[in-house]
Design a protein around this motif. Structure first.
Motif, short mmCIF file in Angstrom:
data_model
loop_
_atom_site.label_atom_id
_atom_site.label_comp_id
_atom_site.label_asym_id
_atom_site.label_seq_id
_atom_site.Cartn_x
_atom_site.Cartn_y
_atom_site.Cartn_z
N LYS A 9 40.91 44.96 26.66
CA LYS A 9 40.38 46.70 27.11
C LYS A 9 41.79 47.23 26.63
O LYS A 9 41.03 48.44 25.35
CB LYS A 9 39.24 46.49 28.16
N GLU A 10 42.46 46.92 27.62
CA GLU A 10 43.02 48.97 26.99
C GLU A 10 43.98 48.26 25.44
O GLU A 10 44.60 49.16 24.81
CB GLU A 10 44.64 49.16 28.35
N ILE A 11 44.63 47.33 25.28
CA ILE A 11 45.57 46.72 24.15
C ILE A 11 44.01 47.65 23.02
O ILE A 11 44.34 47.99 21.56
CB ILE A 11 45.68 45.44 24.01
N ALA A 12 42.66 46.53 22.43
CA ALA A 12 42.28 47.01 22.32
C ALA A 12 41.96 48.61 21.43
O ALA A 12 41.94 48.97 20.60
CB ALA A 12 40.92 46.23 22.00
N GLU A 32 28.09 39.82 14.59
CA GLU A 32 28.52 41.43 15.41
C GLU A 32 29.35 41.92 15.27
O GLU A 32 30.27 40.39 15.70
CB GLU A 32 27.67 40.03 16.11
N MET A 33 29.65 42.99 15.48
CA MET A 33 30.33 43.65 15.90
C MET A 33 31.07 44.51 17.22
O MET A 33 29.81 44.57 18.02
CB MET A 33 30.38 44.97 14.73
N PHE A 34 32.14 44.22 18.10
CA PHE A 34 32.31 44.87 19.27
C PHE A 34 33.80 45.06 19.21
O PHE A 34 34.75 45.29 18.49
CB PHE A 34 33.09 43.04 20.33
N THR A 35 33.17 46.63 19.71
CA THR A 35 34.23 47.95 19.84
C THR A 35 35.18 47.64 20.66
O THR A 35 35.01 46.89 20.94
CB THR A 35 32.93 49.17 19.85
N PRO A 36 36.27 48.46 20.52
CA PRO A 36 37.20 48.48 21.62
C PRO A 36 37.07 48.38 22.90
O PRO A 36 37.76 48.40 23.32
CB PRO A 36 37.82 49.76 21.13
N SER A 37 35.79 49.21 23.35
CA SER A 37 36.45 49.52 24.35
C SER A 37 35.12 48.39 24.86
O SER A 37 34.91 47.82 26.40
CB SER A 37 34.96 50.65 24.86
#
Length: 121
Positions: free
Chosen positions: A96-99, A116-121
């Motif tokens: 998650k930190e890299i994203a 389906e969209m996945f956000t950086p968090s």
């Protein structure tokens, strides 16, 4: 929206606009493989897409001046458009930190074309 051709250079989809007309969204897509050893190809395609985004990244992620100096620049967003199997693996393997640092979104597309969209968090 700018979409690259089949054998074109650059990212597959580039979106320009947003709240201030200065936001960019670069999306690299990897389609589902139906060849014989497709299981491993579909599960590792995200790695190739991520590598392509990182090698094309030319903008600095840090704001150089002003009140928000030193903070990450959020005007540039990056995305991986993957088949469902590849997206599941990418979600498990990318920290998650890299994203968050890369401002990286993951788009999962199933066999029916539902995204389906996945956000950086």
């Amino acid at each position: 929206m700018k979409e690259s051709k089949l054998h074109g250079h650059g990212v597959d989809i580039m979106l320009v606009g947003g709240k201030r007309n200065s936001e960019y969204f670069f999306i690299e897509c990897k389609g589902k493989s139906y060849s014989r050893p497709a299981k491993s190809v579909n599960k590792e395609g995200w790695l190739n897409a991520l590598g392509q985004i990182i090698t094309r990244k030319t903008t600095s992620r840090e704001i150089k001046s002003g009140v928000k100096r030193g903070e990450p620049n959020r005007a540039y967003k990056y995305g991986l458009g993957l088949c469902k199997e590849g997206a599941e693996v990418a979600l498990k393997r990318i920290p998650k930190e890299i994203a968050k640092t890369l401002n990286l979104y993951i788009f999962s597309v199933d066999d029916n074309g539902i995204v389906e969209m996945f956000t950086p968090s």
